[in-house]
Design an enzyme around this catalytic site. Structure first.
Site, PDB file in Angstrom:
ATOM      1  N   LYS B 174       0.761  -1.143   0.128  1.00  0.00           N
ATOM      2  CA  LYS B 174       0.207  -0.064   0.147  1.00  0.00           C
ATOM      3  C   LYS B 174       0.697   1.320  -0.111  1.00  0.00           C
ATOM      4  O   LYS B 174       1.961   1.372   0.363  1.00  0.00           O
ATOM      5  CB  LYS B 174      -0.963  -0.060   1.427  1.00  0.00           C
ATOM      6  CG  LYS B 174      -0.167   0.149   2.490  1.00  0.00           C
ATOM      7  CD  LYS B 174      -0.642   1.324   3.427  1.00  0.00           C
ATOM      8  CE  LYS B 174      -1.146   2.669   2.524  1.00  0.00           C
ATOM      9  NZ  LYS B 174      -0.728   3.662   3.724  1.00  0.00           N
ATOM     10  N   THR B 185       2.762   6.159   5.265  1.00  0.00           N
ATOM     11  CA  THR B 185       3.179   4.899   5.391  1.00  0.00           C
ATOM     12  C   THR B 185       3.174   4.111   3.920  1.00  0.00           C
ATOM     13  O   THR B 185       2.255   4.394   3.053  1.00  0.00           O
ATOM     14  CB  THR B 185       2.421   3.970   6.089  1.00  0.00           C
ATOM     15  OG1 THR B 185       2.215   4.305   7.183  1.00  0.00           O
ATOM     16  CG2 THR B 185       2.979   2.432   6.259  1.00  0.00           C
ATOM     17  N   GLU B 271      -0.922   9.763  -5.778  1.00  0.00           N
ATOM     18  CA  GLU B 271      -1.905  10.738  -5.941  1.00  0.00           C
ATOM     19  C   GLU B 271      -1.527  12.061  -6.849  1.00  0.00           C
ATOM     20  O   GLU B 271      -0.473  12.481  -6.623  1.00  0.00           O
ATOM     21  CB  GLU B 271      -2.287  11.260  -4.475  1.00  0.00           C
ATOM     22  CG  GLU B 271      -3.045  10.375  -3.557  1.00  0.00           C
ATOM     23  CD  GLU B 271      -3.142  10.795  -2.294  1.00  0.00           C
ATOM     24  OE1 GLU B 271      -4.156  10.540  -1.577  1.00  0.00           O
ATOM     25  OE2 GLU B 271      -2.286  11.390  -1.843  1.00  0.00           O
ATOM     26  N   ASN B 395      -2.997  17.108  -0.909  1.00  0.00           N
ATOM     27  CA  ASN B 395      -1.856  17.460   0.228  1.00  0.00           C
ATOM     28  C   ASN B 395      -2.454  18.681   0.998  1.00  0.00           C
ATOM     29  O   ASN B 395      -2.072  18.862   2.202  1.00  0.00           O
ATOM     30  CB  ASN B 395      -0.752  17.242  -0.130  1.00  0.00           C
ATOM     31  CG  ASN B 395      -0.092  15.931  -0.369  1.00  0.00           C
ATOM     32  OD1 ASN B 395      -0.141  15.189   0.445  1.00  0.00           O
ATOM     33  ND2 ASN B 395       0.087  15.559  -1.737  1.00  0.00           N
TER      34      ASN B 395
END
Lengths: 400, 400
Positions: B174, B185, B271, B395
């Site tokens: 992930k 993470t 992203e 973000n």
């Protein structure tokens, strides 16, 4: 807003002319004449892919008395190989001829797009025109002539008394933030009429730059053309040969403050910047460690986007601190303040902290992030700005 | 798109349950049971502000035979002090009780927001539920349960023959890119049924991670929770104790390829990412130098925004190279290719290069920037993505 009015510095004359370095209508070529007997020191970019003018300026500054500066905006003359070097030398030679000096006495500077050759003939045509217009009140015009994507000219001045003599310091800078050196350059020129011995001036420019331009947030992207020049014309009746001489401390303080004012102006004019933030680190084992933490925080895209969003996301601050100190950090000794609001205490959320307090600080246009590491006595600070949509737009659309 | 169907790895059973770690309806707690006798190795974040589960996992991995993994999404349990540690230990204890093992045999992992305490009771409630559902075909569900801002699950598998025995390797990861570890993470879990001696497995996970997850572009923002775990259950009839054993080379190659596939999936799911770019550096004096250049290029916000804009702004590439090698770079030996298009030759614009050629390469969703330094024999590569408006949006708006 009224135009700033920079005072003359006796021994320095300037002229700005339109040389059409790019397809624009504006002054883009600056010639600076420095009186005989002046001391001139400079710092340059550490980037090894440095531009032709940086290569030549580095040679010339060691070859004796500098008498002229030539600056063009619109073209960086970087990554231009042998032709770039010969173009720069031809410009220095043209300045030398018209000013009746040696070409080694000319320092060249360029700022603009990387990888394109200078429009040499236009520079050669502009140089004699500029030489005819030299004037000691050309500072304000000069600050505009060296701009690229800057939205405003950056100027600063100081006067001080040394042994009854009035000393003037004037400085100009360009750079829409080291944060986006897409125009490939931060340039700064500072002059004083004080008399300062050359070896001492060399040390002074390093110290002043270290306290100012080397403390603004960069993307890690040091430009190919950065330069900062400090000139002491020696026309005022005040001679400083060593650090123990009368007036040294005052002069050094004034020069440093002026450099800081210019450096802060560069950050505040950062393309896309909406926030001006001081990152202060204390309780570090060394100055180097404090600066490393400050830059890790001030350069983190995650921190910068949080600044933009006025989101006091302190988790990103602790993450950046943990990256900066890879070993032996006792995280339970770390406190973080946003202005006066304690947000992190002993490595975790401060007991009394409420999110609204942090948001209140982060919505201000200027504030301080203070990090107390609790492991030593050293402290340092840097200045940074946020990372906005506008930054991406400007840097994605540059050249188009 | 059909669901991926990951094969079982004998000796590993998994279960994912919804534990409402956040206010959402989805699986967010993963329990993994590892058969007795398996070898388990792991690498963890270098960030000293590491999360409580990283501290505890580091302790446990040295204490003997690992029998279970517990992973939660939605909360990183980072910067949570003594309570964070005791929460993690309580979770390990709960796993130990229900599985009748020692709590030192449990490795805990968390991913999510930094600085908030775990909803401990919900984890404690979820653990026995998960334990009742353990199944050897739970891999695909597990890959989803550990997601945070990921837009898709990341899975990979391989089979190979060693001495006539079929060996299976399965992995899940992930992280919506190390490029924005806002969820704090990157996690990866890889298991094989091969029998690999513990000391060799320790070396293998380091090598595999070095060739994969350590070569994706980060913002310089190493997360507080990163971890990669490699499990060799030893249930297949193939024992590998040293590098000279039959099958070692094939197994190592397969494990490395699988890690690379997962690492590339992380970059591709970054992203805001619209481009997947390989930065390849050759002719370096050392591997370290090649990697430094590759990361300087691949992490530069100016390069990343140019990738986003499909603008082959090679001036930013040479700038990044010059920053990476601060001394003694002979810039006239540097060539740069965009896929097969030579854009820089001998440090300047290649004679035959036309801007349209570069644009054609840069508009592709995937391409390679190849940098030939011409100063040595070492080469390395990394994978990066672009820096888009969407990155700033995600973000800046995270947490709101």
């Amino acid at each position: 807003m009224p135009e700033s009015q920079l005072p003359p510095v006796k021994g320095v004359r300037l002229a700005s002319v339109p040389a059409r370095i790019k397809d624009w209508q504006r002054d883009d070529l600056l010639l600076v004449e420095i009186a005989e007997g002046a001391s001139v020191s400079a710092t340059f970019t550490q980037n090894t892919f440095c531009a032709a003018p940086v290569v030549v300026a580095r040679e010339h500054i060691h070859s004796g008395e500098i008498r002229a500066l030539l600056v063009n905006a619109g073209n960086a003359n970087a990554a231009t190989g042998a032709r770039g070097l010969s173009d720069t030398r031809a410009c220095c030679e043209a300045v030398a001829q018209v000013m009746q000096i040696r070409s080694e006495q000319v320092l060249p500077f360029s700022t603009g797009v990387i990888g394109e050759h200078l429009p040499l003939q236009r520079l050669l045509d502009g140089i004699p025109k500029a030489a005819r217009q030299l004037s000691d009140d050309g500072w304000d015009q000069a600050a505009k002539a060296i701009m690229t994507t800057d939205t405003r000219a950056k100027t600063a001045s100081r006067t001080l008394q040394i042994a009854g003599e009035e000393i003037t310091i004037v400085g100009i800078a360009k750079g829409s933030g080291m944060i986006q050196p897409n125009m490939a350059t931060m340039l700064a020129y500072v002059a004083t009429d004080a008399t300062v011995a050359q070896p001492l001036l060399n040390a002074m420019v390093k110290e002043a730059v270290s306290a100012s331009f080397n403390r603004v947030s960069v993307d890690g992207d040091t430009s190919t053309n950065d330069a900062c020049v400090l000139i002491a014309t020696g026309t005022a009746d005040c001679e400083i040969k060593s650090r123990s001489d009368q007036g040294y401390a005052e002069l050094m303080a004034a020069i440093t403050q002026l450099h800081i004012e210019l450096a802060q102006a560069v950050v505040k004019d950062g393309e896309g910047a909406t926030k001006f933030v001081t990152v202060q680190v204390e309780g570090a084992l060394s100055s180097e460690e404090a600066l490393r933490v400050a830059f890790e925080v001030g350069e983190s895209p995650l921190v910068k986007t949080a600044l933009y969003a006025s989101d006091p996301n302190w988790g990103r601050l602790v993450m950046a601190i943990g990256n900066a100190i890879p070993e032996n950090l006792d995280t339970e000794k770390v406190d973080i303040y946003l202005d006066r609001v304690k947000v992190v205490e002993a490595g975790g959320r401060a007991a009394d902290y409420r999110e609204e307090q942090g948001e209140q600080v982060f919505t201000q246009p200027e504030f301080t992030i203070r990090i107390a590491l609790g492991r030593g006595d050293c402290c340092e600070h840097i200045w940074t700005c946020d990372f906005s949509h506008e930054y991406v737009t400007i840097n994605a659309e540059y050249r188009t």
